[in-house]
Design a protein around this motif. Structure first.
Motif, mmCIF file in Angstrom:
data_model
loop_
_atom_site.group_PDB
_atom_site.id
_atom_site.type_symbol
_atom_site.label_atom_id
_atom_site.label_comp_id
_atom_site.label_asym_id
_atom_site.label_seq_id
_atom_site.Cartn_x
_atom_site.Cartn_y
_atom_site.Cartn_z
ATOM 1 N N PHE A 97 0.816 -1.218 0.000
ATOM 2 C CA PHE A 97 0.000 0.000 0.000
ATOM 3 C C PHE A 97 0.846 1.262 0.000
ATOM 4 O O PHE A 97 0.429 2.309 -0.499
ATOM 5 C CB PHE A 97 -0.946 0.003 1.211
ATOM 6 N N ASP A 98 2.058 1.189 0.572
ATOM 7 C CA ASP A 98 2.891 2.384 0.695
ATOM 8 C C ASP A 98 3.634 2.732 -0.586
ATOM 9 O O ASP A 98 4.367 3.734 -0.622
ATOM 10 C CB ASP A 98 3.894 2.200 1.833
ATOM 11 N N GLN A 99 3.421 1.959 -1.654
ATOM 12 C CA GLN A 99 4.141 2.188 -2.902
ATOM 13 C C GLN A 99 3.427 3.158 -3.836
ATOM 14 O O GLN A 99 3.988 3.542 -4.863
ATOM 15 C CB GLN A 99 4.325 0.847 -3.642
ATOM 16 N N PHE A 100 2.201 3.543 -3.507
ATOM 17 C CA PHE A 100 1.381 4.304 -4.463
ATOM 18 C C PHE A 100 0.839 5.585 -3.829
ATOM 19 O O PHE A 100 0.428 5.614 -2.682
ATOM 20 C CB PHE A 100 0.203 3.454 -4.954
ATOM 21 N N THR A 101 0.802 6.632 -4.623
ATOM 22 C CA THR A 101 0.184 7.939 -4.326
ATOM 23 C C THR A 101 0.294 8.288 -2.839
ATOM 24 O O THR A 101 1.383 8.496 -2.324
ATOM 25 C CB THR A 101 -1.273 7.978 -4.807
ATOM 26 N N ALA A 102 -0.852 8.322 -2.144
ATOM 27 C CA ALA A 102 -0.869 8.765 -0.748
ATOM 28 C C ALA A 102 -0.572 7.642 0.239
ATOM 29 O O ALA A 102 -0.564 7.879 1.451
ATOM 30 C CB ALA A 102 -2.229 9.373 -0.424
ATOM 31 N N TRP A 125 0.008 6.398 5.293
ATOM 32 C CA TRP A 125 -0.851 5.560 6.123
ATOM 33 C C TRP A 125 -0.089 4.683 7.111
ATOM 34 O O TRP A 125 -0.709 3.898 7.836
ATOM 35 C CB TRP A 125 -1.711 4.653 5.235
ATOM 36 N N VAL A 126 1.239 4.793 7.115
ATOM 37 C CA VAL A 126 2.029 3.846 7.912
ATOM 38 C C VAL A 126 1.778 3.997 9.413
ATOM 39 O O VAL A 126 1.956 3.038 10.166
ATOM 40 C CB VAL A 126 3.533 3.981 7.598
ATOM 41 N N ASP A 127 1.364 5.187 9.869
ATOM 42 C CA ASP A 127 1.092 5.321 11.304
ATOM 43 C C ASP A 127 -0.110 4.501 11.727
ATOM 44 O O ASP A 127 -0.168 4.003 12.852
ATOM 45 C CB ASP A 127 0.868 6.790 11.663
ATOM 46 N N ASP A 128 -1.084 4.356 10.852
ATOM 47 C CA ASP A 128 -2.244 3.533 11.181
ATOM 48 C C ASP A 128 -1.965 2.049 10.958
ATOM 49 O O ASP A 128 -2.404 1.211 11.753
ATOM 50 C CB ASP A 128 -3.453 3.961 10.341
ATOM 51 N N TYR A 129 -1.269 1.737 9.877
ATOM 52 C CA TYR A 129 -1.102 0.339 9.493
ATOM 53 C C TYR A 129 0.234 -0.269 9.908
ATOM 54 O O TYR A 129 0.313 -1.466 10.176
ATOM 55 C CB TYR A 129 -1.236 0.198 7.975
ATOM 56 N N GLY A 130 1.288 0.532 9.913
ATOM 57 C CA GLY A 130 2.626 0.006 10.109
ATOM 58 C C GLY A 130 3.417 0.050 8.808
ATOM 59 O O GLY A 130 2.884 0.362 7.742
ATOM 60 N N HIS A 131 4.706 -0.265 8.902
ATOM 61 C CA HIS A 131 5.618 -0.212 7.759
ATOM 62 C C HIS A 131 5.818 -1.621 7.190
ATOM 63 O O HIS A 131 6.369 -2.483 7.877
ATOM 64 C CB HIS A 131 6.974 0.355 8.185
ATOM 65 N N PRO A 132 5.418 -1.862 5.951
ATOM 66 C CA PRO A 132 5.601 -3.207 5.383
ATOM 67 C C PRO A 132 7.053 -3.653 5.296
ATOM 68 O O PRO A 132 7.317 -4.860 5.197
ATOM 69 C CB PRO A 132 4.996 -3.075 3.974
ATOM 70 N N ASP A 133 8.015 -2.706 5.328
ATOM 71 C CA ASP A 133 9.426 -3.082 5.221
ATOM 72 C C ASP A 133 10.089 -3.277 6.583
ATOM 73 O O ASP A 133 11.311 -3.425 6.662
ATOM 74 C CB ASP A 133 10.192 -2.045 4.397
ATOM 75 N N ARG A 134 9.304 -3.298 7.663
ATOM 76 C CA ARG A 134 9.810 -3.602 8.999
ATOM 77 C C ARG A 134 9.233 -4.940 9.443
ATOM 78 O O ARG A 134 8.023 -5.151 9.365
ATOM 79 C CB ARG A 134 9.448 -2.499 9.992
#
Length: 720
Positions: free
Chosen positions: A598-603, A607-616
């Protein structure tokens, strides 16, 4: 670009596979290419066979072809549903009433939006004086033949001489800014492009502040991540190339910035964010000293730890609503004219959530949220209580805007059974009078609105609104029920009118809205209890709401449908994977379905504060456990699912829904329909033309009625 509607026409005539009403005998889904895309993340092998569907439908003919073929199958199915014609007619009728937006006063002029009923876009009117004759200022319905170009936001200059407004085309988040001479109604030559997530802030009558990103590379405008947002000043009568850079953070390209100017024009306020989480830094610019100091900023808040919501400024004094040392928010003030300015508490934190406030006249209007319903009261500028404002019942109030010294303010109030009405309040007497009340084609007294509380899996007490026709509630029989949820980004779901929901209620269904953790109904702790590693709480809350509705005899055991959009689409996708046995049908709309990309596109990066970081690694494991796209459980029977998205959604790119739908159709999850409806020339939701919204609503309700057992025959007979 492949022209999707032309392709659709051909495919509708050639697709094989009989489709009969709502019972699928043999839907033959379009063949979807599966690629050998595999990644290893933190020791786990992740297959992504449909990554090719992430490509922009405007730029990738194979994706456009897939969209056309999927839409053809879906359109054939939906058009054959026996109750679609009923819902189309009822939603159109229920939408056909005069609607007004909140007036905004500038000088002696009042500006407001109005839709006569079925116009695709609301029009902007102006009155010279409150009792003046309304004059049409902007008509977005003339901007595009399909009605998909919308007036997004607008702001009159301080004395009402000019109007600054933003235009949204086809649902995109990009905006084009224009200026109008209010007296003549003629546009100025000024045009500003590549604005996104921007405020509109006048600096006197000479120009305005706005936020923009660098012009994107060709072919990346609707998919690429956006960085380096900056604030610029545009002087009227000059080209955009000459705009002055006001504030930027090139050392932090991920920061976002917006600007506001206090109503007296003295201070410009720069608010900086790093995500969608409400944690801000704040700076001020003394506009009176601009000739000497330029765009010099003075830090007010640093550290990205708390929410700061500007109320207003008078001279160098500012008022803010904040959750700094107050999880349910309080009102504070600071005087920048002092030698050592300090924040001072004006109204302390209370039991309810202080959502926002406005300074009007010589008072502050406080808008509270108590158990997800609005309450309002008036206090003095130093916080002394004055009076409460009677709103009436479960509902949502908004507005209460104005300027210091103004004798009046306007606010709106809506509930599940009543469309928004606009009221004018006299600030001296507290008396209110209607400014615009909608005429409705049903009796709100026929509907019962309840708020109930239920226990989630871990015992947390969660509120839920339940709406039914009173005669059906008295009969006590379980009803086909639609359960709606969101549960994220500190967003509170509050009561409000929807013609689509009313058509469902009128036909004999029940509607429920659960106020899940992750939202903003109870402040910081409630939000954080549904984010990151706690996200499963949101799904547990929703599942518990469904079980409560069935256990209490409100919903039919085999007649409970669920719906949610955006983060709510993720919610629906996740709970269907976890409890496919619980639901009769599901509609995930414009959902975030691939939680690993999800973090690869536009906005998405916000969203990482709500969902987390996919690369961690720790975050990855949480996301992998519930990601709708990655957790479809082959071998289990799934309910019917209608996925909805739009080709111009550059908030949650449609590739999320494309990949999820393709995976559903490939999996062995039973023979019920798993379809995707893809709107053209539409986005994440804002700016959608009325006719497109009505058509989509009819499709969704017909689909849900078919699978929950809701029959519209009784409703039709009663009206006849």
């Amino acid at each position: 670009m492949v022209r999707l509607r032309a392709v659709l026409g051909l495919l509708l005539a050639t697709l094989a596979g009989p489709i009969s009403g709502g019972t699928m005998t043999d839907i033959r889904y379009p063949e979807t290419r599966r690629d050998d895309v595999v990644e290893t993340r933190f020791g786990e092998t992740i297959a992504d066979p449909y990554r090719w569907l992430e490509a922009d439908v405007r730029e990738a003919p194979p994706v456009a072809d897939w969209v056309a073929r999927e839409n053809a199958v879906t359109r054939t199915y939906l058009d054959a549903l026996p109750q679609r014609a009923h819902f189309l007619e009822r939603i159109r009728t229920l939408t056909n009433y005069e609607r007004f937006g909140l007036p905004e006063k500038a000088g002696a002029r009042y500006f407001y939006m109005r839709n006569s009923g079925l116009q695709n876009q609301a029009q902007l009117f102006v009155r010279d004086g409150l009792a003046g004759v309304p004059r049409l200022l902007l008509d977005p319905n003339a901007w595009a033949a399909d009605g998909a170009t919308a007036l997004d936001a607008w702001k009159p200059s301080l004395n009402g001489q000019y109007l600054l407004y933003s235009v949204q085309d086809g649902g995109t988040d990009w905006r084009v800014l224009h200026v109008l001479d209010v007296r003549t109604g003629k546009p100025l030559a000024d045009e500003v492009r590549w604005a996104k997530y921007t405020g509109l802030a006048w600096v006197g009558e000479e120009g305005f502040l706005y936020s923009r990103f660098p012009e994107p590379a060709p072919g990346t405008a609707f998919q690429g991540a956006t960085f380096d947002q900056a604030i610029y000043f545009h002087r009227l009568g000059t080209p955009q190339a000459e705009d002055e850079l006001v504030y930027s953070t090139p050392e932090h390209p991920g920061y976002g910035h917006t600007a506001r100017v206090t109503q007296d024009g003295r201070l410009a306020i720069i608010t900086t964010t790093v995500s969608t989480d409400a944690r801000y830094e704040v700076r001020a610019i003394d506009l009176k000293a601009r000739a000497k100091l330029g765009w010099k900023t003075v830090p007010l808040v640093s550290g990205f730890t708390d929410d700061w919501r500007l109320v207003e400024g008078v001279g160098k004094r500012l008022w803010y609503v904040t959750n700094w040392n107050a999880p349910r928010f309080r009102l504070v003030s600071i005087d920048l004219g002092q030698r050592n300015p300090q924040w001072t508490q004006i109204v302390p934190e209370g039991a309810a959530i202080l959502e926002r406030a406005g300074i009007v006249g010589n008072a502050v209007i406080l808008n509270y949220l108590r158990d997800a319903a609005s309450h309002a009261e008036v206090v003095s500028l130093d916080g002394r209580p004055a009076r409460a404002i009677t709103l009436g019942g479960f509902g949502t109030a908004s507005g209460f805007r104005g300027r210091p010294g103004d004798p009046e303010t306007f606010y709106s109030f809506t509930s599940f059974a009543c469309p928004s009405a606009i009221y004018r309040m006299d600030m001296e007497t507290g008396q209110t009078a209607p400014f615009a009340e909608p005429g409705v084609c049903f009796d709100p007294q026929d509907y019962l609105v309840e708020q109930r509380f239920y226990a989630s899996k871990d015992g947390t007490r969660v509120p839920m609104f339940i709406v039914r026709r009173k005669d059906l509630a008295r009969a006590g029989k379980p009803l086909p029920t639609l359960l709606y949820g969101y549960g994220g980004f500190d967003v509170a779901l509050t009561p409000g009118f929807s013609a689509i929901r009313m058509a469902w209620l009128e036909a004999g269904g029940a509607f429920a809205m659960a106020n899940l953790r992750g939202g903003g109904e109870y402040g910081r702790e409630w939000h954080e209890a549904g984010t990151g590693a706690n996200k499963q709480n949101v799904f547990d809350d929703f599942i518990a709401a469904a079980e409560y509705l069935i256990r209490e005899g409100i919903a039919k055991k085999d007649g409970l449908a669920i719906q949610g959009g955006s983060n709510g689409g993720l919610l629906v996708g996740a709970v269907v994977n976890q409890r496919p046995d619980l639901f009769a049908a599901a509609v995930p709309q414009v959902g975030v379905m691939d939680m690993l990309r999800f973090d690869q596109f536009t906005a998405g990066r916000y969203w990482v504060d709500d969902y987390g970081h996919p690369d961690r690694e720790a975050d990855f494991k949480v996301l992998r456990a519930y990601s709708p796209y990655h957790n479809i459980a082959s071998g289990r029977d799934y309910p019917p699912i209608l996925v909805t998205t739009a080709d111009t959604d550059d908030r949650v790119v449609p590739g999320h829904s494309f990949k999820y739908a393709a995976a559903l159709q490939h999996a062995s999850i039973g023979n019920r329909p798993h379809l995707i409806r893809i709107e053209t020339r539409a986005g994440h939701g804002s700016g959608k033309p009325t006719d497109k919204a009505i058509e989509e609503g009819a499709d969704i309700l017909a689909f849900l009625a078919q699978w929950t057992g809701l029959s519209v025959d009784a409703a039709d007979a009663a009206r006849r």
